[in-house]
Design an enzyme around this catalytic site. Structure first.
Site, mmCIF file in Angstrom:
data_model
loop_
_atom_site.group_PDB
_atom_site.id
_atom_site.type_symbol
_atom_site.label_atom_id
_atom_site.label_comp_id
_atom_site.label_asym_id
_atom_site.label_seq_id
_atom_site.Cartn_x
_atom_site.Cartn_y
_atom_site.Cartn_z
ATOM 1 C CD GLU A 39 44.496 -6.691 -71.227
ATOM 2 O OE1 GLU A 39 45.029 -6.843 -70.103
ATOM 3 O OE2 GLU A 39 43.278 -6.486 -71.366
ATOM 4 N N GLY A 64 39.916 -7.682 -71.302
ATOM 5 C CA GLY A 64 38.757 -6.883 -71.679
ATOM 6 C C GLY A 64 37.558 -7.134 -70.769
ATOM 7 C CD GLU A 78 40.611 -3.308 -70.831
ATOM 8 O OE1 GLU A 78 40.583 -4.267 -71.634
ATOM 9 O OE2 GLU A 78 41.168 -2.233 -71.078
ATOM 10 C CB ALA A 103 39.682 -8.948 -76.391
HETATM 11 C C1 3H9 Z 1 42.273 -8.337 -74.247
HETATM 12 O O1 3H9 Z 1 41.374 -8.611 -73.502
HETATM 13 C C2 3H9 Z 1 42.433 -7.009 -74.932
HETATM 14 C C3 3H9 Z 1 41.607 -5.908 -74.350
HETATM 15 O O2 3H9 Z 1 42.312 -5.243 -73.329
HETATM 16 C C4 3H9 Z 1 41.337 -4.826 -75.346
HETATM 17 C C5 3H9 Z 1 40.395 -5.153 -76.422
HETATM 18 C C6 3H9 Z 1 40.074 -3.952 -77.291
HETATM 19 N N1 3H9 Z 1 40.842 -15.484 -76.609
HETATM 20 O O3 3H9 Z 1 44.098 -21.835 -71.462
HETATM 21 P P1 3H9 Z 1 43.082 -22.885 -71.695
HETATM 22 C C7 3H9 Z 1 41.034 -20.477 -75.504
HETATM 23 S S1 3H9 Z 1 43.461 -9.505 -74.647
HETATM 24 C C8 3H9 Z 1 40.669 -16.547 -77.394
HETATM 25 O O4 3H9 Z 1 43.528 -24.203 -72.207
HETATM 26 P P2 3H9 Z 1 42.476 -22.965 -68.873
HETATM 27 C C9 3H9 Z 1 42.312 -21.282 -75.583
HETATM 28 O O5 3H9 Z 1 43.006 -20.991 -76.771
HETATM 29 C C10 3H9 Z 1 42.965 -10.981 -73.788
HETATM 30 N N2 3H9 Z 1 40.777 -17.817 -76.966
HETATM 31 O O6 3H9 Z 1 42.131 -23.104 -70.412
HETATM 32 C C11 3H9 Z 1 41.768 -22.693 -75.539
HETATM 33 O O7 3H9 Z 1 41.272 -23.003 -76.831
HETATM 34 P P3 3H9 Z 1 41.326 -24.493 -77.403
HETATM 35 C C12 3H9 Z 1 43.415 -10.962 -72.383
HETATM 36 C C13 3H9 Z 1 41.078 -17.996 -75.689
HETATM 37 O O8 3H9 Z 1 41.259 -23.362 -68.167
HETATM 38 C C14 3H9 Z 1 40.586 -22.574 -74.593
HETATM 39 O O9 3H9 Z 1 40.216 -21.203 -74.602
HETATM 40 N N3 3H9 Z 1 43.103 -12.233 -71.781
HETATM 41 C C15 3H9 Z 1 41.277 -16.927 -74.810
HETATM 42 O O10 3H9 Z 1 43.754 -23.628 -68.584
HETATM 43 C C16 3H9 Z 1 40.883 -23.001 -73.174
HETATM 44 O O11 3H9 Z 1 42.022 -22.255 -72.709
HETATM 45 C C17 3H9 Z 1 44.006 -13.202 -71.611
HETATM 46 O O12 3H9 Z 1 45.168 -13.048 -71.948
HETATM 47 C C18 3H9 Z 1 41.138 -15.613 -75.316
HETATM 48 N N4 3H9 Z 1 41.282 -14.514 -74.550
HETATM 49 O O13 3H9 Z 1 42.739 -21.395 -68.662
HETATM 50 C C19 3H9 Z 1 43.518 -14.471 -70.974
HETATM 51 N N5 3H9 Z 1 41.579 -17.424 -73.594
HETATM 52 O O14 3H9 Z 1 40.484 -25.304 -76.479
HETATM 53 C C20 3H9 Z 1 44.070 -15.653 -71.665
HETATM 54 C C21 3H9 Z 1 41.543 -18.761 -73.704
HETATM 55 O O15 3H9 Z 1 40.805 -24.350 -78.792
HETATM 56 N N6 3H9 Z 1 43.539 -16.904 -71.220
HETATM 57 N N7 3H9 Z 1 41.234 -19.118 -74.968
HETATM 58 O O16 3H9 Z 1 42.758 -24.872 -77.349
HETATM 59 C C22 3H9 Z 1 43.925 -17.534 -70.087
HETATM 60 O O17 3H9 Z 1 44.704 -17.027 -69.313
HETATM 61 C C23 3H9 Z 1 43.405 -18.912 -69.848
HETATM 62 O O18 3H9 Z 1 42.920 -19.419 -71.050
HETATM 63 C C24 3H9 Z 1 42.265 -19.031 -68.798
HETATM 64 C C25 3H9 Z 1 41.704 -20.484 -68.821
HETATM 65 C C26 3H9 Z 1 42.844 -18.721 -67.423
HETATM 66 C C27 3H9 Z 1 41.130 -18.090 -69.114
#
Ligand code: 3H9
Length: 678
Positions: free
Chosen positions: A118, A95, A98, A54
């Protein structure tokens, strides 16, 4: 391929499942559903990942009217009679996992990582994860997976039963071939439809259902109390309990309600602040991204000094796969460092974190030598010698002669002026501070200190290195103590002031532990060494009433944990010599110091203790921002959460202060989206 529709998640950079993107996705699924020629749908991802889940930004804002969320997309898949296959390559998180769990089959490439992180955002998987996973892998394994929140490898996901298989070829092509086969020729083993929601939840293959309440109760006991950062964990366990006890539809409704509660909770707001602050770090001035690709890759590193800090830094390089040469002329120090390195890697093998072979390779990638000439190939050299300006300047003169052109020369000083070190070289633009925290191979924080002449390219290389070392790299201006230590001096000073007002050191520490710090200010001083603290106070020119007791303790040889006495006493038989034991003698010393300074003892409430100590951090943090030493309040929060044990669910000192007003008025911290349907 005929009869199979491929839907590619493509929403750069991380294919986040935002409201807007979910609307497109739902439309694509509905189109496939309407097409009678389509028997199966394969969902895959562009941009080298499946999806990060998400869009966390959606939780920060008011939702549009009737938002489409990943829950709607999943509901459409759930209602379908066509075969759905998730073809995963790269990260598949939150998500997005999921969504994959709602598909009939899941295949992934070997490099993929799957997780439900999460909990790290103070949330729970809110799109069916807490209900489907206990049905797929059992409640016990599901709890462990979701409470940890760390992604696992594809191999591990197969072992757990989350993935059906690792696909050797192109995941989408393999997925399409597989989907066509099961849609056209279903068998008992591989039916066309295989909904996880239709299965019965279970505890574990070898555990009867009657053990459910016990497993749930144990899980509640193992996580921190709600008010100490455990709120999301307890709600997550409640959701899993619902999966075990209720029919699927009721469980889903309960999960959605719990998720929506958490989205608005203070700990989640704070943790999401940390999430976004972390991602701002490499933006050197707000709004301008320093292109990390401009920095050079560090392929070979050097370290000068084989002390505790030097060997920790060397291990950090080795762990990141960067070969490192450590130069030291003191045989005894080198012997100790060799032992530390071997001990560290042996420990990791014992813990099952490294194979014997990898441990050996890593240990071999650290070379100890007396020969400074061996530093000539290094792309970065970190100086970690005694904290003395003249000694460090000598080292840099020498490095300037030896290092190749373009090499980054870094000092690990915690208090000295980086410009005074840079000025002895002919390349001040390549000089900066890399301030690691002890133990350098474990602590996730790295302050990158920008000198007057440090070039943008040098900073880019340093940030790229920080990422390779898996550190949270925070940019700091070149000011005494940089960000973290400058603030901690004021915090410790305030703790001493409280002690002089008659509050026992043990009580001050207890209040801060209660707030969520792993230790209080006096135990922290004892751990880092009172001699170190006193030397820094002297260097700062800050002698006076508040360092009086500190100086007396140092003069008595009470240097902290290492001498089994400091502000507290230590005893080998109590907590392996690490448990602080209150010492009335120290409280009496504070009382004496107060009498001499004319400070009368007074009653101080726990709240005053806490707020005064936090204010000391916040006031200094505010000044560091005004002076431009720190760029953003979020940078300071990262320093405190990752370097000083500030409880993450309270968001760091600056976040804590900025939300204090709203908290005391009983108002929510910021507008949080309430997802559409519970
Ligand atoms: C969820 O899913 C809830 C559901 O269960 C229920 C729903 C009803 N959203 O980290 P990076 C952006 S909660 C928005 O530097 P990497 C980040 O801000 C979600 N933005 O890259 C950055 O933006 P900017 C659960 C996101 O290669 C850019 O992407 N998921 C999200 O080092 C690059 O990110 C997580 O908690 C996001 N979900 O790492 C995963 N994710 O360029 C969280 C990233 O403007 N994310 N951005 O600064 C991560 O762990 C890492 O970003 C990932 C990539 C491993 C994916």
């Amino acid at each position: 391929m005929e009869g199979v529709r491929v839907i590619t998640l493509d929403n750069p950079p991380v294919n986040a499942l935002s409201f807007e993107y979910c609307a497109q996705l739902l439309a694509a699924i509905e189109a496939a559903e309407r097409d009678p020629e389509i028997e199966a749908v394969v969902i895959t991802g562009a941009n080298r990942l499946f999806s990060a889940g998400a869009d966390v930004n959606d939780f920060q804002r008011e939702p549009p009217p009737n938002p489409i969320t990943v829950r709607d997309v999943i509901a459409a898949i759930e209602a379908s009679n066509k075969t759905y296959v998730a073809a995963i390559d790269g990260n598949c998180l939150g998500g997005a996992l999921e969504l994959a769990l709602a598909c009939d089959y899941r295949g992934a490439s070997a490099r993929s990582k799957l997780g439900l992180p999460e909990i790290k955002l103070g949330l729970l998987p809110g799109a069916g994860g807490t209900q489907r996973l206990p049905r797929l892998i059992g409640a016990r394994a599901a709890l462990e997976f979701m409470l940890k929140g760390s992604p696992v490898s594809a191999q591990r996901a197969v072992e757990l039963g989350i993935l059906d298989e690792i696909t050797p070829g192109d995941v989408a092509d393999d997925g399409v071939r597989f989907a066509k086969r099961v849609a056209e020729n279903p068998t008992d083993d591989a039916p066309a439809k295989r909904r996880v929601s239709a299965r019965e939840a279970f505890i574990a293959t070898d555990v009867p259902m009657q053990a459910g309440p016990y497993v749930v109760a144990q899980a509640h006991k193992m996580v921190p109390p709600e008010e100490k950062g455990g709120l999301a964990a307890h709600k997550l366990i409640d959701a899993v309990q619902a999966a075990v006890e209720l029919p699927f539809a009721f469980g889903i409704a309960r999960e959605a309600r719990l998720f929506d509660e958490l989205v608005r909770s203070e700990p989640s707001l704070a943790l999401r602040h940390i999430f976004f602050a972390e991602r701002e770090l490499s933006k050197v001035s707000p709004g301008v991204t320093l292109s990390l690709s401009r920095g050079e890759e560090v392929r070979q590193a050097g370290v000068v000094g084989a002390g505790t800090m030097g060997s920790g830094i060397a291990i950090a390089f080795a762990q990141a796969g960067i070969p490192v040469v450590v130069v030291d002329n003191d045989d005894a120090a080198v012997d100790r460092a060799r032992q530390t390195v071997m001990g560290m890697f042996t420990y990791q093998v014992q813990k099952g974190r490294l194979t014997q072979e990898d441990a050996w390779k890593r240990a071999q990638s650290i070379e100890f030598t007396e020969d400074w000439g061996r530093l000539a190939d290094a792309d970065v050299i970190v100086e970690a010698v005694f904290e003395d300006l003249d000694v460090k300047r000598d080292v840099f003169r020498k490095l300037d002669e030896i290092a190749k052109p373009g090499a980054l020369l870094a000092t690990n000083t915690s208090t000295l002026d980086v410009d005074k070190i840079a000025e002895v070289t002919k390349r001040p633009e390549r000089v900066l501070g890399l301030h690691f925290f002890v133990p350098a191979n474990i602590m996730p924080l790295l302050e990158i200190v920008r000198g007057r002449a440090t070039s943008e390219e040098s900073l880019a290389t340093a940030f790229r290195l920080g990422k390779a070392l898996r550190k949270k790299a925070v940019l700091s201006g070149n000011a005494f103590g940089f960000i973290g230590n400058r603030m901690i001096f004021d915090y410790l000073g305030e703790a001493a002031a409280l002690a002089e007002e008659g509050v026992p050191a043990a009580r001050i520490d207890a209040v801060m532990r209660d707030f969520g710090f792993p230790m209080g200010p006096f135990a922290m001083s004892d751990l880092s060494g009172l001699d170190v603290g006193a030397a820094i106070a002297r260097a700062r020119g800050g002698a006076g009433a508040r360092t009086g007791v500190l100086e007396q303790l140092v003069a008595m040889g009470r240097l902290g944990q290492k001498t089994m006495a400091g502000y507290f006493k230590y005893d080998k038989s109590v907590g392996k010599g690490r448990e602080p034991i209150p010492d009335p003698q120290v409280d009496a010393m504070f009382a004496d110091a107060a009498r001499q300074a004319g400070i009368a003892p007074r009653d101080v409430s726990d709240e005053e203790i806490r707020e005064r100590l936090l204010n000391a951090l916040v006031d200094r943090g505010t000044r560091l921002l005004e002076e431009g030493v720190a760029l953003r309040p979020g940078d300071i929060d990262i320093v405190y959460v990752y370097g000083y044990g500030f409880p993450p669910h309270r968001g760091g000192p600056m976040w804590y202060a900025s939300t204090r007003a709203a908290r005391s008025a009983g108002a929510p911290g910021s507008p949080a989206a309430v997802l559409a349907h519970a």
